[in-house]
Design a protein around this motif. Structure first.
Motif, PDB file in Angstrom:
ATOM      1  N   PRO A  96       0.822  -1.220   0.000  1.00  0.00           N
ATOM      2  CA  PRO A  96       0.000   0.000   0.000  1.00  0.00           C
ATOM      3  C   PRO A  96       0.853   1.265   0.000  1.00  0.00           C
ATOM      4  CG  PRO A  96       0.121  -0.881   2.223  1.00  0.00           C
ATOM      5  CD  PRO A  96       0.923  -1.814   1.352  1.00  0.00           C
ATOM      6  N   ASP A  97       1.687   1.408  -1.012  1.00  0.00           N
ATOM      7  CA  ASP A  97       2.441   2.650  -1.147  1.00  0.00           C
ATOM      8  C   ASP A  97       1.548   3.688  -1.822  1.00  0.00           C
ATOM      9  OD1 ASP A  97       2.383   1.824  -3.778  1.00  0.00           O
ATOM     10  OD2 ASP A  97       4.524   1.397  -3.914  1.00  0.00           O
ATOM     11  N   LEU A  98       2.107   4.868  -2.082  1.00  0.00           N
ATOM     12  CA  LEU A  98       1.268   5.963  -2.569  1.00  0.00           C
ATOM     13  C   LEU A  98       0.544   5.593  -3.855  1.00  0.00           C
ATOM     14  CD1 LEU A  98       0.354   8.841  -2.081  1.00  0.00           C
ATOM     15  CD2 LEU A  98       2.343   9.650  -3.357  1.00  0.00           C
ATOM     16  N   ARG A  99       1.226   4.900  -4.783  1.00  0.00           N
ATOM     17  CA  ARG A  99       0.598   4.555  -6.048  1.00  0.00           C
ATOM     18  C   ARG A  99      -0.496   3.511  -5.869  1.00  0.00           C
ATOM     19  NH1 ARG A  99       3.967   1.474 -10.473  1.00  0.00           N
ATOM     20  NH2 ARG A  99       2.491  -0.224 -10.265  1.00  0.00           N
ATOM     21  N   GLN A 100      -0.197   2.487  -5.095  1.00  0.00           N
ATOM     22  CA  GLN A 100      -1.150   1.384  -4.964  1.00  0.00           C
ATOM     23  C   GLN A 100      -2.146   1.582  -3.830  1.00  0.00           C
ATOM     24  OE1 GLN A 100       1.058  -2.456  -7.007  1.00  0.00           O
ATOM     25  NE2 GLN A 100       0.801  -2.440  -4.814  1.00  0.00           N
ATOM     26  N   LEU A 101      -2.086   2.714  -3.175  1.00  0.00           N
ATOM     27  CA  LEU A 101      -3.077   2.980  -2.143  1.00  0.00           C
ATOM     28  C   LEU A 101      -4.441   3.254  -2.772  1.00  0.00           C
ATOM     29  CD1 LEU A 101      -2.882   3.138   0.951  1.00  0.00           C
ATOM     30  CD2 LEU A 101      -2.733   5.615   0.735  1.00  0.00           C
ATOM     31  N   LEU A 102      -4.437   3.957  -3.914  1.00  0.00           N
ATOM     32  CA  LEU A 102      -5.679   4.300  -4.604  1.00  0.00           C
ATOM     33  C   LEU A 102      -5.844   3.556  -5.921  1.00  0.00           C
ATOM     34  CD1 LEU A 102      -5.745   8.144  -3.949  1.00  0.00           C
ATOM     35  CD2 LEU A 102      -6.922   6.346  -2.687  1.00  0.00           C
ATOM     36  N   ALA A 103      -4.739   3.332  -6.649  1.00  0.00           N
ATOM     37  CA  ALA A 103      -4.802   2.550  -7.889  1.00  0.00           C
ATOM     38  C   ALA A 103      -4.645   1.083  -7.519  1.00  0.00           C
ATOM     39  CB  ALA A 103      -3.701   2.988  -8.853  1.00  0.00           C
ATOM     40  N   ARG A 104      -5.746   0.512  -7.049  1.00  0.00           N
ATOM     41  CA  ARG A 104      -5.673  -0.809  -6.430  1.00  0.00           C
ATOM     42  C   ARG A 104      -6.816  -1.669  -6.940  1.00  0.00           C
ATOM     43  NH1 ARG A 104      -2.718  -2.096  -1.951  1.00  0.00           N
ATOM     44  NH2 ARG A 104      -3.382  -3.945  -0.815  1.00  0.00           N
ATOM     45  N   PRO A 105      -6.655  -2.499  -7.946  1.00  0.00           N
ATOM     46  CA  PRO A 105      -5.415  -2.762  -8.696  1.00  0.00           C
ATOM     47  C   PRO A 105      -5.183  -1.768  -9.840  1.00  0.00           C
ATOM     48  CG  PRO A 105      -7.136  -4.213  -9.464  1.00  0.00           C
ATOM     49  CD  PRO A 105      -7.733  -3.414  -8.337  1.00  0.00           C
ATOM     50  N   ARG A 106      -6.180  -0.927 -10.120  1.00  0.00           N
ATOM     51  CA  ARG A 106      -6.014   0.160 -11.090  1.00  0.00           C
ATOM     52  C   ARG A 106      -6.862   1.317 -10.600  1.00  0.00           C
ATOM     53  NH1 ARG A 106      -9.863  -1.455 -16.297  1.00  0.00           N
ATOM     54  NH2 ARG A 106     -11.749  -1.891 -15.066  1.00  0.00           N
ATOM     55  N   LEU A 107      -6.623   2.509 -11.126  1.00  0.00           N
ATOM     56  CA  LEU A 107      -7.371   3.674 -10.677  1.00  0.00           C
ATOM     57  C   LEU A 107      -8.781   3.628 -11.258  1.00  0.00           C
ATOM     58  CD1 LEU A 107      -7.042   6.213  -8.971  1.00  0.00           C
ATOM     59  CD2 LEU A 107      -6.417   7.446 -11.058  1.00  0.00           C
ATOM     60  N   SER A 108      -9.769   3.578 -10.393  1.00  0.00           N
ATOM     61  CA  SER A 108     -11.154   3.496 -10.830  1.00  0.00           C
ATOM     62  C   SER A 108     -12.051   3.907  -9.679  1.00  0.00           C
ATOM     63  CB  SER A 108     -11.504   2.063 -11.263  1.00  0.00           C
ATOM     64  OG  SER A 108     -12.907   1.924 -11.460  1.00  0.00           O
ATOM     65  N   LEU A 109     -13.137   4.600  -9.980  1.00  0.00           N
ATOM     66  CA  LEU A 109     -14.106   4.936  -8.940  1.00  0.00           C
ATOM     67  C   LEU A 109     -14.822   3.701  -8.431  1.00  0.00           C
ATOM     68  CD1 LEU A 109     -15.666   8.266 -10.264  1.00  0.00           C
ATOM     69  CD2 LEU A 109     -14.124   7.957  -8.320  1.00  0.00           C
ATOM     70  N   ASN A 110     -14.755   2.616  -9.172  1.00  0.00           N
ATOM     71  CA  ASN A 110     -15.333   1.337  -8.766  1.00  0.00           C
ATOM     72  C   ASN A 110     -14.242   0.274  -8.832  1.00  0.00           C
ATOM     73  OD1 ASN A 110     -18.231   2.093  -8.468  1.00  0.00           O
ATOM     74  ND2 ASN A 110     -18.033   2.556 -10.650  1.00  0.00           N
ATOM     75  N   PRO A 111     -13.352   0.227  -7.832  1.00  0.00           N
ATOM     76  CA  PRO A 111     -12.191  -0.666  -7.909  1.00  0.00           C
ATOM     77  C   PRO A 111     -12.538  -2.147  -7.967  1.00  0.00           C
ATOM     78  CG  PRO A 111     -12.404   0.309  -5.725  1.00  0.00           C
ATOM     79  CD  PRO A 111     -13.348   1.037  -6.612  1.00  0.00           C
ATOM     80  N   ALA A 112     -13.753  -2.516  -7.589  1.00  0.00           N
ATOM     81  CA  ALA A 112     -14.142  -3.924  -7.642  1.00  0.00           C
ATOM     82  C   ALA A 112     -14.455  -4.390  -9.053  1.00  0.00           C
ATOM     83  CB  ALA A 112     -15.359  -4.173  -6.750  1.00  0.00           C
ATOM     84  N   GLU A 113     -14.742  -3.443  -9.969  1.00  0.00           N
ATOM     85  CA  GLU A 113     -15.135  -3.855 -11.315  1.00  0.00           C
ATOM     86  C   GLU A 113     -13.924  -4.354 -12.090  1.00  0.00           C
ATOM     87  OE1 GLU A 113     -16.782  -0.591 -13.449  1.00  0.00           O
ATOM     88  OE2 GLU A 113     -14.916   0.565 -13.466  1.00  0.00           O
ATOM     89  N   THR A 114     -14.157  -5.352 -12.913  1.00  0.00           N
ATOM     90  CA  THR A 114     -13.144  -5.854 -13.839  1.00  0.00           C
ATOM     91  C   THR A 114     -13.609  -5.512 -15.252  1.00  0.00           C
ATOM     92  OG1 THR A 114     -14.125  -8.044 -14.216  1.00  0.00           O
ATOM     93  CG2 THR A 114     -12.762  -7.772 -12.232  1.00  0.00           C
ATOM     94  N   SER A 115     -12.885  -5.959 -16.239  1.00  0.00           N
ATOM     95  CA  SER A 115     -13.307  -5.703 -17.621  1.00  0.00           C
ATOM     96  C   SER A 115     -14.461  -6.592 -18.042  1.00  0.00           C
ATOM     97  CB  SER A 115     -12.122  -5.903 -18.570  1.00  0.00           C
ATOM     98  OG  SER A 115     -11.592  -7.204 -18.431  1.00  0.00           O
TER      99      SER A 115
END
Length: 470
Positions: free
Chosen positions: A417-436
């Motif tokens: 959970p560093d600065l990049r992966q704190l919010l882009a987890r696993p990618r930056l998205s308002l709905n981080p649970a969604e996949t493609s």
């Protein structure tokens, strides 16, 4: 008649998978949970690993996040008999034998022990602690900022070493460094202090309790609620492909990104698969549990009443140890996180004994043996400790992963959970649970808001599934 056998399949039964399953079942969905191990619970398992009657938590032990989590508070699992135990001292941090920093439930009492830093501790930690409900909601969904989250970020998004410069008392500096070290990152990097300030605030707001009977009691309560709603749990079954699961409206993966790719990678767009591939995992945990005669003979008597111990020495020593681990080097004096759970919950050990244990931060995938080093380090702060050991159980990083596949390389963070992966987890998205894939959701600690026993990734994923497919 529905075209699906069930409404949802949840792969994995850690705290997030179980919270997701309960959330969906309470909305009327027919849900099946599939777990690779023979016992459900993931990081919520407890076992008698040393001697009969000595109950040890296999991963998480003390639970400030569970107390502050909107997900757990909304479920009200006390109806299933879940109870927590704690006292007035959530945390002790030995600096040298006989001298420690003590974190108490009261921010004022804690600050009074920090000399020149009394005012700043009361102003920062006391304020956040008094707003623990708002802070819990803010951290539970940080992609939708609130004033409390903005205040937390403005205070502590900086490197921990910068914040330490604002403190002058050796005790407050040590306590803050140990709290921040829960992030398991180089404390000279940005964002680690967010974890430290939040955990300190929750200590004042809700404490750092243990679940009575063992952390498995949390899983038992979730399972009882889920099965009462008609849910089904299948254990001892490792999922190899989403295509072999019962047909369902939604599949929720309480897995690491690595296993999400293994199970459903063929259903993901290349861009999303690449985001999972890029997930970086943090340092590993080397866990040791002991059955001991009597109590730990701490040189500082104040530590006898602390529910949790950060054995790290001075702030400078904690920073040095975490720096070495982040760079892939084994420290000479590793940072130890130790739970005195049976002191808070006497049901965990027979009369006259203690179930004691915890883990050291070690480099990712570490394959050495540091049991003697750990025990020697504890002995320095608790003379006579080794003479009281009745039995021990060691879980190396490889053993941790074998027990729970989400702990990749023995890392307990689901992705550093560093600065990049704190919010882009696993990618930056308002709905981080969604996949493609619109019918597949990721609900593990590898999504926002990250690691900890709080269930929020599971709750957010289930709510998104209900919104999109319900």
């Amino acid at each position: 008649m529905s075209a699906y056998e069930v409404d949802a399949v949840v792969v994995g039964s850690g705290p997030n998978g179980l919270v997701a399953a309960v959330t969906l079942a309470e909305a009327g969905w027919r849900v099946v949970v599939v777990e690779a191990q023979d016992t459900a619970g993931g990081g919520l398992r407890s076992e008698e690993t040393t001697l009969p009657g000595y109950v040890h938590d296999m991963c998480a032990s003390n639970h400030p996040m569970a107390m502050a989590s909107p997900a757990f508070r909304a479920l009200g699992l006390e109806r299933e008999g879940l109870a927590f135990a704690q006292n007035d001292i959530p945390l002790g941090h030995p600096i040298r034998p006989g001298e420690s920093g003590i974190l108490r439930r009261s921010a004022a009492d804690t600050a009074a022990g920090f000399g020149a830093d009394e005012k700043i501790w009361r102003r920062v930690m006391g304020t956040f602690g008094s707003r623990w409900k708002q802070l819990g909601r803010a951290i539970g969904n940080p992609l939708r900022p609130t004033p409390d989250l903005i205040a937390l970020g403005a205070t502590s998004v900086w490197p921990t070493t910068w914040l330490l410069k604002a403190l002058r008392d050796e005790r407050s500096r040590a306590v803050l460094s140990g709290l921040a070290a829960h992030a398991i990152v180089d404390l000279r990097k940005p964002a680690a202090a967010l974890v430290g300030v939040a955990l300190g605030a929750f200590a004042h707001g809700v404490g750092w309790p243990v679940a009575v009977g063992g952390t498995s009691s949390i899983a038992d309560a979730l399972i009882a609620r889920f099965t009462a709603l008609g849910g089904e749990i299948i254990t001892g079954t490792r999922v190899t492909s989403v295509d072999r699961l019962p047909s369902a409206r939604a599949v929720l993966l309480d897995t690491s990104p690595r296993d999400a790719l293994r199970i459903a990678g063929h259903r993901f767009a290349p861009s999303y698969a690449n985001a999972l591939h890029r997930m970086r995992y943090g340092a590993s945990a080397y866990k040791v549990d002991w059955a001991i005669e009597g109590d730990v003979p701490w040189a500082d008597p104040a530590l006898a009443d602390a529910g949790y111990i950060h054995l790290g020495g001075t702030a400078e020593q904690v920073v040095a140890a975490e720096r070495d681990v982040a760079k892939g080097r084994m420290p000479d004096e590793p940072f130890l996180l130790l739970s005195q759970a049976s002191m808070l919950d006497p049901t965990r050990a027979p009369s006259g004994g203690s179930a004691f244990g915890g883990y050291a931060h070690v480099p990712f995938g570490f394959d050495g043996d540091i049991t003697e080093l750990i025990e020697r380090r504890i002995e320095r702060f608790a003379p006579g400790f080794r003479d009281r050991i009745l039995a021990r159980h060691v879980a190396t990083p490889a053993a941790m992963e074998a027990h729970n596949a989400n702990l990749v390389g023995g890392a307990i963070d689901g992705g550093v959970p560093d600065l990049r992966q704190l919010l882009a987890r696993p990618r930056l998205s308002l709905n981080p649970a969604e996949t493609s894939d619109p019918r597949i959701f990721l609900c593990s600690a590898s999504t926002v808001p990250g690691p900890g026993v709080h269930g929020m990734p599971g709750r957010l994923a289930a709510q998104l599934a209900l919104k999109r497919l319900g």
